[in-house]
Design an enzyme around this catalytic site. Structure first.
Site, PDB file in Angstrom:
ATOM      1  N   PRO A  86     142.363 -13.763 -66.431  1.00 33.80           N
ATOM      2  CA  PRO A  86     141.166 -13.288 -65.731  1.00 33.80           C
ATOM      3  C   PRO A  86     141.418 -13.051 -64.245  1.00 33.80           C
ATOM      4  CG  PRO A  86     140.857 -15.540 -66.575  1.00 33.80           C
ATOM      5  CD  PRO A  86     142.179 -15.079 -67.055  1.00 33.80           C
ATOM      6  N   GLU A 113     144.879 -23.535 -69.528  1.00 34.89           N
ATOM      7  CA  GLU A 113     144.619 -23.061 -68.159  1.00 34.89           C
ATOM      8  C   GLU A 113     145.572 -21.939 -67.765  1.00 34.89           C
ATOM      9  OE1 GLU A 113     141.947 -23.830 -66.446  1.00 34.89           O
ATOM     10  OE2 GLU A 113     141.438 -25.053 -68.181  1.00 34.89           O
ATOM     11  N   ARG A 155     146.087   4.279 -78.830  1.00 34.93           N
ATOM     12  CA  ARG A 155     145.399   5.532 -79.186  1.00 34.93           C
ATOM     13  C   ARG A 155     145.780   6.679 -78.262  1.00 34.93           C
ATOM     14  NH1 ARG A 155     140.692   6.587 -76.500  1.00 34.93           N
ATOM     15  NH2 ARG A 155     139.540   7.536 -78.189  1.00 34.93           N
ATOM     16  N   ASP A 170     136.955  11.665 -73.340  1.00 36.01           N
ATOM     17  CA  ASP A 170     136.434  10.291 -73.327  1.00 36.01           C
ATOM     18  C   ASP A 170     135.944   9.866 -71.949  1.00 36.01           C
ATOM     19  OD1 ASP A 170     136.798   9.460 -75.932  1.00 36.01           O
ATOM     20  OD2 ASP A 170     138.847   8.760 -75.586  1.00 36.01           O
TER      21      ASP A 170
END
Ligand code: SAM
Length: 259
Positions: A86, A113, A155, A170
């Site tokens: 993150p 962690e 993709r 897209d």
């Protein structure tokens, strides 16, 4: 493209057997190899974590086991290494496109962690290492983040999408969709539970359809992603775009409007 994934939960990656990615693997466009990190432990408990230096809750993944695993998987090779976390740089369509051009990617899935920081420091001396976040929230492990990245990257590989044009239109695609999300889409029947398909889409007039799609993309971006709309490159906005943005009361800096 070769993809190596190291994880303590290889079973997370069964979705890569199906759909577009599964077919790309069958065709040989993608060579995906999933490795169990615990195979490189040496104790009966197959320990991969230990308590954090400095104290605090949670456990940290041990550097020795990661080092042995990565060395064994890459040998003398130099894949680009992706570490989901993150605290990493945001995963975007632009980064997906960049990674789709690499011949070999290595994904290191953290748990607890995270991975001892010396692992990334060590491999950064010989590989390109990117710490990457898939969003501002905290998952339990890197596996789901890697699934997200592999699908977004896979993709984009040549021949994976049935119609290559769909990636061009897209949301976030480079070019005219950069910083825009796609507008609504419709299929048959023309009326469903009283809801009608916008007439312009059935007009057969390609220019009008393209304009409508662009308007809807701008409208949705302003509504759902104002921070993206604010980052629109003024050079990509035509008169019609600017008029619509004004109607939507979306403020664009005056100097940008002058472009
Ligand atoms: N203590 C870490 C922090 O606050 O940054 C969170 C660790 S998280 C519980 C465990 C693992 O999940 C991370 O090492 C990473 O591999 C993965 N992870 C969690 N959230 C993620 C995200 N938003 N993007 C990418 N990976 C994520």
């Amino acid at each position: 493209m070769r993809l190596d994934i190291i994880s303590i939960f290889p079973e997370y990656f069964t979705p890569l057997d199906v759909s577009l990615i599964g077919k790309a693997r069958e065709r040989g466009t993608l060579d995906v190899r999933v490795h169990q990190l615990r195979d490189w432990t040496h104790d009966v408990h197959k320990t991969v974590d230990d308590t954090p230096y400095g104290g605090g809750p949670g456990m940290v993944m041990k550097p020795e086991v990661w080092g042995e695993a990565i060395d064994a998987v890459i040998g003398d090779g130099t894949p680009r290494m992706i570490v989901p976390t993150p605290s990493g740089r945001p995963f975007t369509q632009e980064l997906a496109q960049e990674l789709a051009e690499e011949p070999w990617l290595l994904f290191a899935c953290g748990r607890y962690e995270g991975i001892d920081a010396r692992v990334m420091a060590e491999y950064a001396t010989r590989l390109r290492v990117d710490e990457v976040s898939i969003g501002d929230y905290v998952l339990a492990g890197g596996e789901v983040a890697v699934l997200v990245m592999v699908e977004a990257i896979g993709r984009l590989l040549p021949g994976v999408l049935g119609n290559a044009q769909s990636a061009v239109d897209d949301s976030f695609a480079p070019g005219s969709m950069r910083n825009l999300v796609e507008g609504p889409v419709y299929t048959k029947p023309p009326v469903w539970r009283g809801h009608e398909v916008p007439a312009v889409l059935m007009s057969g007039h390609h220019g009008k359809v393209a304009r409508w799609r662009r308007d809807e993309a701008l409208r949705r971006t302003v509504q759902n992603r104002p921070e993206l709309a604010a980052a629109l490159d003024p050079g990509t906005l035509d008169k019609h775009d600017r008029k619509l943005l004004e109607e939507l009361s979306f403020r664009v800096e005056p100097e940008d409007m002058a472009n």
